[in-house]
Design an enzyme around this catalytic site. Structure first.
Site, PDB file in Angstrom:
ATOM      1  N   ASP A  35       0.816  -1.224   0.000  1.00 35.01           N
ATOM      2  CA  ASP A  35       0.000   0.000   0.000  1.00 35.01           C
ATOM      3  C   ASP A  35       0.848   1.272   0.000  1.00 35.01           C
ATOM      4  OD1 ASP A  35      -1.843  -2.045   0.557  1.00 35.01           O
ATOM      5  OD2 ASP A  35      -1.893  -1.556   2.690  1.00 35.01           O
ATOM      6  N   GLU A 205     -11.078  -1.032  -3.320  1.00 31.53           N
ATOM      7  CA  GLU A 205     -10.375  -0.286  -2.275  1.00 31.53           C
ATOM      8  C   GLU A 205      -9.257   0.543  -2.913  1.00 31.53           C
ATOM      9  OE1 GLU A 205      -9.110  -3.543   0.123  1.00 31.53           O
ATOM     10  OE2 GLU A 205      -7.497  -4.135  -1.233  1.00 31.53           O
TER      11      GLU A 205
END
Length: 323
Positions: A35, A205
């Site tokens: 991420d 997401e």
């Protein structure tokens, strides 16, 4: 000129000056990190990733800095749960922005599953990009499910008019909300609402937004993060509020290189139409969902503004000092 050196029976080939790499290589730095939030502060590249481990071990965040995208310096534990009393695990997906000579780090914590649990999206602040960061609010900024969006995977976007927005959401829903200038809360939209859903088709997401040539590019991750189908798609609109119609997928696995390529960020070289995508992927030999590495590739656009599919490489990108 090329030089060859042998270390512990291995032969390493260097180009140019002894020991000086010309390409970043992928991954950018050792360790399991996911991420990644890429950003530029004061002619230095920074990456703020999730420490990729079981949730109970995700209690801190590291950062990495570089002058040229090739040599990276690790800054350990810039934030941990000791500095955020309400956070106990699952520190995820940092997003950072500089404002008024302070650095605001937005993060997800605790992986809450309903509105009765404590956690959500928090904010930490520091006087320098390497921290140490301290809890800014003493409580989560977003601690509830709005429009079905789990409060994770936050991204902070500064619009060309100076307005700041929080874009976030898991569980296949994405919200946008306008932040107050001091980041302590939100400014309602003209209709009185605070959290506006902008979920595009196939969104899961990891939202990201940037402006290029007057257009708003909205990007997100699709598929399951532990599987090979994890990927990135995008849409383009005339406003940060959309509407966003899915244009296509631009980052995905290459069975010859790596699987699970997704949850990315985008950086632009200041003053130039030169872009890079920073993302995580899983080495082919790894089956553990947390075995994720941070990588980088060039991001190219076609003449009509569409994004070309990203080519996964092991070489990464050439050295790119900022001047």
């Amino acid at each position: 000129m090329k030089k060859i050196i042998a270390i512990s029976g291995l032969v390493l080939l260097f180009s140019g000056v002894y020991g000086q790499k010309k390409f970043s290589g992928n991954p950018l730095f050792p360790g399991w990190y996911a991420d990644p939030e890429g950003v530029i502060f004061d002619k230095t590249y920074w990456i703020y990733p999730t420490y990729s481990a079981p949730y109970e071990r995700q209690v801190f965040m590291d950062a990495f800095s570089s002058k040229d995208l090739v040599q990276w310096t690790k800054h350990e534990k810039i934030l941990d749960t000791a500095a955020v009393k309400w956070a106990r695990r699952a520190l995820w997906a940092p997003a950072i922005i500089k404002k008024d000579n302070r650095y605001f780090l937005f993060f997800g914590a605790n992986d809450i599953q309903n509105d009765r649990e404590t956690g959500g999206i928090g904010v930490a602040v520091a006087a320098q990009p390497q921290g140490p960061f301290k809890d800014y609010l003493g409580h989560p900024l977003v601690d509830r499910f709005h429009n079905g969006a789990q409060p994770i995977d936050q991204f902070v976007f500064k619009d060309k008019d100076g307005a700041y927005y929080l874009i976030y959401g898991g569980w296949r829903h994405c919200n946008i909300a306008r932040l107050k200038d001091d980041f302590t809360g939100f400014i309602p939209f003209p209709d009185g609402g605070v959290f506006r859903e902008i979920t595009p088709e196939k969104y899961v997401e990891g939202p990201v937004m940037f402006i290029r040539k007057g257009k708003y590019y909205f990007m997100w991750s699709e598929g399951g993060w532990t599987g090979p189908d994890y990927s990135v798609a995008y849409a383009v609109a005339d406003s940060p509020l959309g509407p966003f119609k899915r244009a296509g997928k631009i980052l995905q696995q290459d069975p010859k290189i790596a699987t699970g390529a997704g949850h990315h960020s985008v950086i632009q070289v200041p003053g130039r139409d030169e872009w890079y995508i920073i993302y995580h992927r899983r080495p082919l030999a790894e089956k553990d969902g947390n075995s994720r590495e941070t990588c980088i590739e060039r991001l190219y656009f076609n003449s009509d503004g569409t994004i070309r599919p990203v080519v996964l490489t092991n070489s990464g990108v050439p050295a790119r000092p900022l001047r």
